[in-house]
Design a protein around this motif. Structure first.
Motif, PDB file in Angstrom:
ATOM      1  N   GLN A 271      -6.874  -0.260   6.319  1.00 50.00           N
ATOM      2  CA  GLN A 271      -5.877  -0.437   5.267  1.00 50.00           C
ATOM      3  C   GLN A 271      -4.984  -1.625   5.618  1.00 50.00           C
ATOM      4  O   GLN A 271      -4.093  -1.496   6.469  1.00 50.00           O
ATOM      5  N   PRO A 272      -5.175  -2.775   5.004  1.00 47.71           N
ATOM      6  CA  PRO A 272      -4.284  -3.915   5.271  1.00 47.71           C
ATOM      7  C   PRO A 272      -2.942  -3.735   4.585  1.00 47.71           C
ATOM      8  O   PRO A 272      -2.844  -3.091   3.534  1.00 47.71           O
ATOM      9  N   GLY A 273      -1.907  -4.328   5.179  1.00 50.74           N
ATOM     10  CA  GLY A 273      -0.567  -4.194   4.617  1.00 50.74           C
ATOM     11  C   GLY A 273      -0.270  -5.155   3.481  1.00 50.74           C
ATOM     12  O   GLY A 273       0.817  -5.109   2.909  1.00 50.74           O
ATOM     13  N   ARG A 274      -1.196  -6.048   3.167  1.00 49.18           N
ATOM     14  CA  ARG A 274      -1.060  -6.965   2.041  1.00 49.18           C
ATOM     15  C   ARG A 274      -2.429  -7.095   1.376  1.00 49.18           C
ATOM     16  O   ARG A 274      -3.440  -6.717   1.973  1.00 49.18           O
ATOM     17  N   PRO A 275      -2.502  -7.591   0.159  1.00 48.23           N
ATOM     18  CA  PRO A 275      -3.813  -7.750  -0.485  1.00 48.23           C
ATOM     19  C   PRO A 275      -4.732  -8.642   0.351  1.00 48.23           C
ATOM     20  O   PRO A 275      -4.356  -9.760   0.724  1.00 48.23           O
ATOM     21  N   GLU A 276      -5.889  -8.121   0.703  1.00 45.38           N
ATOM     22  CA  GLU A 276      -6.853  -8.864   1.506  1.00 45.38           C
ATOM     23  C   GLU A 276      -8.245  -8.745   0.881  1.00 45.38           C
ATOM     24  O   GLU A 276      -8.578  -7.748   0.245  1.00 45.38           O
TER      25      GLU A 276
END
Length: 306
Positions: A271-276
């Motif tokens: 789960q990335p903390g920004r759109p990836e």
């Protein structure tokens, strides 16, 4: 035999005909009959063709195309006794390289005459956007979030047609100038890891450079596990240092806060903390998060005899 006629290395009609003639001759010698040939141009035509073949009781399904085409075929063959034959026709051809199958389509065709079935794992990945499941698919090589996926998404198709896999290296150099790390939450077999990463990969098998360069701690296709590789980098030098660590390490390791992580497990969530960007077997599939699990010994693949 399922042929993606849009695959990079078989797009030319004359080259494709030479290859198909060779395959027909090889398979006729092996099985006593010429194969049925089905040509497709996208995933929509692949699975129905495999399902029809299974209904006819075929002895094997031969895939001629890139890793995406072979993934689509593998998904339909999962948990079946019918083996998959691999003829690498794409740009990267990671599956062929990982299994020791020649990267030359003509040489790979010759191998099929005396090939034998090897059981390997598959992976299954759920792609999510804002925690909402969007898609579930299998993978043969792996899936990932961040730099690697952005590379797959942005490498121009014209470059790949002109210079093949070298196109990825050129684009990687361009992207490396802007690389940065973001917060990631990763869960592997129930263990939570919080770190900053610029890429996070889940591997079932594969190499950094197909057929040329792989990690000293190999990603085994039949160990019943998936490999997690995480690198955090805020500049090109950081990226090279993380890459070197992944290439040279010989044992698993890494925890929360680590800038280079290599672990093994059966179920992994990223789960990335920004759109990836996300990729599955080298295909860009949008942005979000993903959860993967291993499917042990889910498919048989025809490989060179011992």
């Amino acid at each position: 035999m399922i042929v993606n006629r849009n695959a990079a290395r078989v797009r030319d009609a004359d080259s494709r005909r030479v290859l198909l003639d060779r395959l027909q001759a090889v398979l006729a010698r092996r099985d006593g009959a010429a194969p049925t040939i089905v040509e497709t141009v996208d995933a929509a035509g692949t699975r129905p063709a495999v399902e029809a073949a299974l209904g006819d009781g075929v002895r094997a399904v031969i895939g001629v195309g890139g890793d995406g085409t072979l993934r689509d075929i593998a998904g339909a063959l999962a948990n079946q006794e019918t083996p998959l034959g691999v003829i690498p026709g794409g740009t990267g051809n990671q599956l062929a390289a990982a299994l020791g199958i020649p990267r030359s389509p003509l040489r790979a065709a010759d191998v099929l005459e005396h090939a034998w079935p090897r059981s390997i794992d598959l992976g299954e990945v759920e792609i999510r956007q804002a925690a909402v499941p969007l898609q579930v698919t299998v993978f043969t090589i792996g899936c990932g979030v961040g730099f690697d996926a952005r590379l797959m998404a942005t490498t121009p198709a014209a470059w790949k047609r002109r210079i093949g896999s070298a196109a990825y290296f050129i684009q990687a150099l361009r992207l490396a100038a802007r690389v940065s790390a973001a917060p990631y939450r990763i869960t592997i077999d129930g263990r939570l890891i919080e770190t900053e990463a610029s890429l996070a990969l889940i591997g079932n098998m594969g190499q950094l450079v197909p057929g040329v360069l792989g990690p000293r701690m190999p990603i085994e296709p039949d160990d019943g596990q998936l490999d997690l590789l995480v690198v955090g980098a805020n500049n090109a030098f950081d990226g090279l240092r993380g890459l070197a660590d992944q290439l040279w390490r010989t044992s698993p390791g890494g925890e929360s806060g680590s800038r280079s992580i290599r672990l093994r497990g059966r179920q992994i969530t990223i789960q990335p903390g920004r759109p990836e960007a996300l990729e599955v077997d080298g295909d860009y599939v949008g942005e979000g998060s993903l959860e993967a699990r291993v499917l042990p010994a889910a498919i048989k693949v025809l490989v060179a005899g011992s």
